[in-house]
Design an enzyme around this catalytic site. Structure first.
Site, PDB file in Angstrom:
ATOM      1  N   ARG A  69      -5.243  43.173   3.448  1.00  0.00           N
ATOM      2  CA  ARG A  69      -3.846  42.682   3.451  1.00  0.00           C
ATOM      3  C   ARG A  69      -3.814  41.168   3.575  1.00  0.00           C
ATOM      4  NH1 ARG A  69       0.278  44.763   1.493  1.00  0.00           N
ATOM      5  NH2 ARG A  69       0.065  46.712   2.662  1.00  0.00           N
ATOM      6  N   ARG A  95      -8.842  47.027  -6.472  1.00  0.00           N
ATOM      7  CA  ARG A  95      -8.874  46.283  -5.206  1.00  0.00           C
ATOM      8  C   ARG A  95      -9.655  46.987  -4.098  1.00  0.00           C
ATOM      9  NH1 ARG A  95      -2.830  46.394  -2.407  1.00  0.00           N
ATOM     10  NH2 ARG A  95      -2.306  48.564  -2.857  1.00  0.00           N
ATOM     11  N   HIS A 156      -2.681  38.959  -6.896  1.00  0.00           N
ATOM     12  CA  HIS A 156      -1.574  39.154  -5.943  1.00  0.00           C
ATOM     13  C   HIS A 156      -1.690  38.166  -4.777  1.00  0.00           C
ATOM     14  CE1 HIS A 156       1.039  41.168  -3.112  1.00  0.00           C
ATOM     15  NE2 HIS A 156       1.107  42.300  -3.774  1.00  0.00           N
ATOM     16  N   ASP A 201      11.477  41.362  -3.948  1.00  0.00           N
ATOM     17  CA  ASP A 201      10.428  42.042  -4.711  1.00  0.00           C
ATOM     18  C   ASP A 201      10.859  42.009  -6.180  1.00  0.00           C
ATOM     19  OD1 ASP A 201       8.307  43.539  -5.548  1.00  0.00           O
ATOM     20  OD2 ASP A 201       8.695  45.266  -4.250  1.00  0.00           O
ATOM     21  N   GLU A 260       2.642  35.912  -7.628  1.00  0.00           N
ATOM     22  CA  GLU A 260       1.530  36.600  -8.284  1.00  0.00           C
ATOM     23  C   GLU A 260       1.574  36.354  -9.791  1.00  0.00           C
ATOM     24  OE1 GLU A 260       1.926  40.762  -7.169  1.00  0.00           O
ATOM     25  OE2 GLU A 260       3.091  40.173  -5.424  1.00  0.00           O
TER      26      GLU A 260
HETATM   27  C1  BG6 Z   1       4.068  43.607  -4.581  1.00  0.00           C
HETATM   28  C2  BG6 Z   1       4.967  44.673  -5.111  1.00  0.00           C
HETATM   29  O1  BG6 Z   1       3.376  43.013  -5.631  1.00  0.00           O
HETATM   30  O2  BG6 Z   1       3.131  44.190  -3.683  1.00  0.00           O
HETATM   31  C3  BG6 Z   1       5.667  45.345  -3.951  1.00  0.00           C
HETATM   32  O3  BG6 Z   1       5.907  44.126  -6.028  1.00  0.00           O
HETATM   33  C4  BG6 Z   1       4.648  45.876  -2.954  1.00  0.00           C
HETATM   34  O4  BG6 Z   1       6.499  46.387  -4.422  1.00  0.00           O
HETATM   35  C5  BG6 Z   1       3.722  44.754  -2.549  1.00  0.00           C
HETATM   36  O5  BG6 Z   1       5.332  46.396  -1.824  1.00  0.00           O
HETATM   37  C6  BG6 Z   1       2.623  45.182  -1.586  1.00  0.00           C
HETATM   38  O6  BG6 Z   1       1.946  46.283  -2.084  1.00  0.00           O
HETATM   39  P1  BG6 Z   1       0.836  47.001  -1.252  1.00  0.00           P
HETATM   40  O7  BG6 Z   1       0.433  48.214  -2.059  1.00  0.00           O
HETATM   41  O8  BG6 Z   1      -0.289  46.033  -1.107  1.00  0.00           O
HETATM   42  O9  BG6 Z   1       1.448  47.352   0.077  1.00  0.00           O
END
Ligand code: BG6
Length: 287
Positions: A69, A95, A156, A201, A260
């Site tokens: 994260r 990932r 991302h 988002d 992103e």
């Molecule tokens: C973003 C998406 O890129 O990533 C969101 O647009 C999503 O909808 C976010 O909640 C985080 O995603 P994740 O799967 O890493 O919790």
């Protein structure tokens, strides 16, 4: 080949910060960075003399098969939920897969170049990161199958900001965006900078523009340039969603935004057999 054979003295070495997890640690006169082989995941980048640029959750997991994260997750071969009805994890499998080191190199200008590869059945993904005073990341996908291959992708990137409430993002004026917080409605981005006042988002379509993240508290701006990308996704979970995320530290949502570079929804890429496509994002700081 063992990762040690890719080490370069005073530039890049590999360690194992958790069981089953291998990390490239880069340290040069230009910058420091960390890249996890799982997910080809850039987790840290700090140009020398600057504050860190990439946000990392204090509660992130670093474990085999678990998403990290923060930093720069590589999203491939689908963005968000898989849309073809087949089972699969959110944001694709890349990932959480182990990638292999293909090469390392110290460039003549002192940057470290690290290339990782992932070769599932029908396609090959190659991720290259160049670490220096700026950060360049490329994702090349090659279709090895005899059929056309359609995929989505994104780098991302989670960027540190002092205070999301005071942060703005410019560069997306006039784009059509898919608002994922409002039933996927399509909306037009006004000439105003994007500001963050609630869960955000948005998948901005058909844009190749550079975005700038403005942090008025520090005066720092982060420039996010790109090539081979027609989508830009802007995300912050805000308080309620962040509180529901087990791997997000309390209150940390106020200190990052995701901008992103990708190809998603209408901008999914289709490769002919043998074809390839490269998405590149260029991150730099300005004051
Ligand atoms: C973003 C998406 O890129 O990533 C969101 O647009 C999503 O909808 C976010 O909640 C985080 O995603 P994740 O799967 O890493 O919790």
């Amino acid at each position: 080949m063992p990762t040690e054979s890719f080490e370069i003295a005073a530039a890049i070495h590999f360690d194992e910060p958790a069981p089953g997890i291998t990390r490239a640690v880069i340290s040069t006169p230009l910058a420091e960075a960390e890249v996890y082989l799982q997910g080809a995941h850039v987790a840290r980048w700090q140009p020398r003399g600057q504050d860190p640029v990439l946000f990392m959750s204090s509660k992130s997991l670093f474990a085999p098969g678990k998403a990290i994260r923060g930093g720069v997750p590589v999203i491939f071969p689908w963005f968000g939920a898989r849309s073809d009805g087949k089972p699969g994890p959110a944001h694709g499998f890349a990932r959480t897969m182990p990638w292999k080191v293909e090469s390392t190199r110290l460039t003549s200008s002192g940057e470290v170049e690290l290339t990782l590869v992932l070769a599932p059945d029908a396609c090959q993904a190659r991720f290259q990161v160049v670490v220096g005073a700026s950060l360049t990341m490329s994702l090349e996908v090659r279709n090895l199958s005899p059929d056309p291959f359609t995929y989505e992708e994104a780098l991302h990137s989670y960027f540190i900001v002092s205070d999301v409430h005071q942060t703005s993002v410019t560069g997306l004026t006039g784009t059509t965006l898919i608002d994922k917080t409002d039933g996927l409605q399509r909306k037009l981005q006004s000439a105003e900078p994007i500001r963050f006042t609630k869960e955000t988002d948005q998948v901005h379509l058909n844009t190749a523009a550079t975005c700038v993240i403005h942090d008025p508290v520090t005066g720092r701006s982060i420039h996010v340039g790109k090539t081979g990308s027609l989508s830009t996704i802007v995300w912050n979970p805000w308080s309620e969603k962040a509180a529901s995320m087990a791997d997000m530290g309390t209150g940390e949502w106020e200190h990052f935004v995701c901008v992103e570079s990708g190809n998603a929804a209408d901008n999914a890429v289709t490769l002919a057999p043998g074809g390839s496509h490269t998405l590149t994002t260029f991150i730099s700081l300005q004051r």
